[in-house]
Design a protein around this motif. Structure first.
Motif, mmCIF file in Angstrom:
data_model
loop_
_atom_site.group_PDB
_atom_site.id
_atom_site.type_symbol
_atom_site.label_atom_id
_atom_site.label_comp_id
_atom_site.label_asym_id
_atom_site.label_seq_id
_atom_site.Cartn_x
_atom_site.Cartn_y
_atom_site.Cartn_z
ATOM 1 N N ARG A 156 10.443 -31.824 -16.287
ATOM 2 C CA ARG A 156 10.245 -31.913 -14.835
ATOM 3 C C ARG A 156 11.341 -31.157 -14.098
ATOM 4 N NH1 ARG A 156 8.879 -37.207 -16.263
ATOM 5 N NH2 ARG A 156 10.977 -37.939 -15.722
ATOM 6 N N ASP A 157 12.578 -31.310 -14.554
ATOM 7 C CA ASP A 157 13.698 -30.610 -13.926
ATOM 8 C C ASP A 157 13.571 -29.098 -14.104
ATOM 9 O OD1 ASP A 157 16.296 -30.492 -12.585
ATOM 10 O OD2 ASP A 157 17.069 -29.882 -14.547
ATOM 11 N N ALA A 158 13.163 -28.667 -15.292
ATOM 12 C CA ALA A 158 12.984 -27.234 -15.546
ATOM 13 C C ALA A 158 11.899 -26.662 -14.637
ATOM 14 C CB ALA A 158 12.633 -26.997 -17.014
ATOM 15 N N GLN A 159 10.803 -27.418 -14.447
ATOM 16 C CA GLN A 159 9.728 -26.964 -13.565
ATOM 17 C C GLN A 159 10.223 -26.871 -12.124
ATOM 18 O OE1 GLN A 159 6.660 -25.941 -14.513
ATOM 19 N NE2 GLN A 159 6.189 -25.404 -12.412
ATOM 20 N N ALA A 160 10.987 -27.858 -11.692
ATOM 21 C CA ALA A 160 11.517 -27.861 -10.319
ATOM 22 C C ALA A 160 12.463 -26.675 -10.117
ATOM 23 C CB ALA A 160 12.238 -29.168 -10.030
ATOM 24 N N ARG A 161 13.314 -26.400 -11.116
ATOM 25 C CA ARG A 161 14.228 -25.254 -11.007
ATOM 26 C C ARG A 161 13.460 -23.942 -10.973
ATOM 27 N NH1 ARG A 161 17.170 -25.051 -15.674
ATOM 28 N NH2 ARG A 161 16.161 -26.849 -16.563
ATOM 29 N N LEU A 162 12.406 -23.849 -11.757
ATOM 30 C CA LEU A 162 11.588 -22.637 -11.763
ATOM 31 C C LEU A 162 10.953 -22.408 -10.396
ATOM 32 C CD1 LEU A 162 10.194 -20.288 -13.271
ATOM 33 C CD2 LEU A 162 8.425 -21.899 -13.913
ATOM 34 N N GLU A 163 10.377 -23.455 -9.830
ATOM 35 C CA GLU A 163 9.733 -23.330 -8.523
ATOM 36 C C GLU A 163 10.750 -23.012 -7.427
ATOM 37 O OE1 GLU A 163 7.574 -26.981 -8.158
ATOM 38 O OE2 GLU A 163 6.115 -26.395 -9.696
ATOM 39 N N ALA A 164 11.949 -23.589 -7.522
ATOM 40 C CA ALA A 164 12.988 -23.351 -6.522
ATOM 41 C C ALA A 164 13.596 -21.952 -6.635
ATOM 42 C CB ALA A 164 14.091 -24.402 -6.662
ATOM 43 N N SER A 165 13.418 -21.304 -7.773
ATOM 44 C CA SER A 165 14.028 -19.992 -7.991
ATOM 45 C C SER A 165 13.392 -18.903 -7.131
ATOM 46 C CB SER A 165 13.932 -19.591 -9.461
ATOM 47 O OG SER A 165 12.595 -19.238 -9.804
ATOM 48 N N GLY A 166 12.164 -19.140 -6.673
ATOM 49 C CA GLY A 166 11.485 -18.135 -5.865
ATOM 50 C C GLY A 166 10.856 -17.021 -6.684
ATOM 51 N N ARG A 167 10.978 -17.095 -7.991
ATOM 52 C CA ARG A 167 10.358 -16.078 -8.848
ATOM 53 C C ARG A 167 8.859 -16.312 -8.905
ATOM 54 N NH1 ARG A 167 14.770 -16.710 -13.574
ATOM 55 N NH2 ARG A 167 16.360 -15.392 -12.658
ATOM 56 N N PRO A 168 8.096 -15.233 -9.017
ATOM 57 C CA PRO A 168 6.642 -15.420 -9.108
ATOM 58 C C PRO A 168 6.277 -16.154 -10.395
ATOM 59 C CG PRO A 168 7.232 -13.107 -9.414
ATOM 60 C CD PRO A 168 8.484 -13.839 -9.063
ATOM 61 N N ILE A 169 5.314 -17.048 -10.284
ATOM 62 C CA ILE A 169 4.855 -17.820 -11.427
ATOM 63 C C ILE A 169 3.406 -17.452 -11.681
ATOM 64 C CG2 ILE A 169 4.463 -20.134 -12.354
ATOM 65 C CD1 ILE A 169 6.614 -21.114 -10.357
#
Length: 74
Positions: free
Chosen positions: A30-43
């Motif tokens: 969950r934390d990794a997903q939150a960090r990914l989304e907060a990074s602003g990188r395209p998913i």
């Protein structure tokens, strides 16, 4: 069981990472997903594909499917 240094190193790294989450893999994810989304990188948002919808394989399209079985298997 034989000693595998690379595997031992991977297990140690995993233990070290999970120490911060009290061994809770779901909390880490969950934390990794939150960090990914907060990074602003395209998913990438891919769609689930199956063989049927991709048209990759249809029954009878493969030359191997159309071969008859050897006499012993009939």
């Amino acid at each position: 069981m034989a000693c595998n240094e690379i595997l031992d190193e991977l297990h140690a790294a995993r233990r070290k990472i999970l120490e911060n989450y009290n061994g809770d893999t779901a909390a880490y994810l969950r934390d990794a997903q939150a960090r990914l989304e907060a990074s602003g990188r395209p998913i990438w948002q891919g769609k689930q594909r199956t063989i049927r919808c991709s048209g990759a394989a249809k029954s009878g399209d493969s030359p191997v499917e159309n071969l008859s079985s050897p006499p012993a298997e009939r």
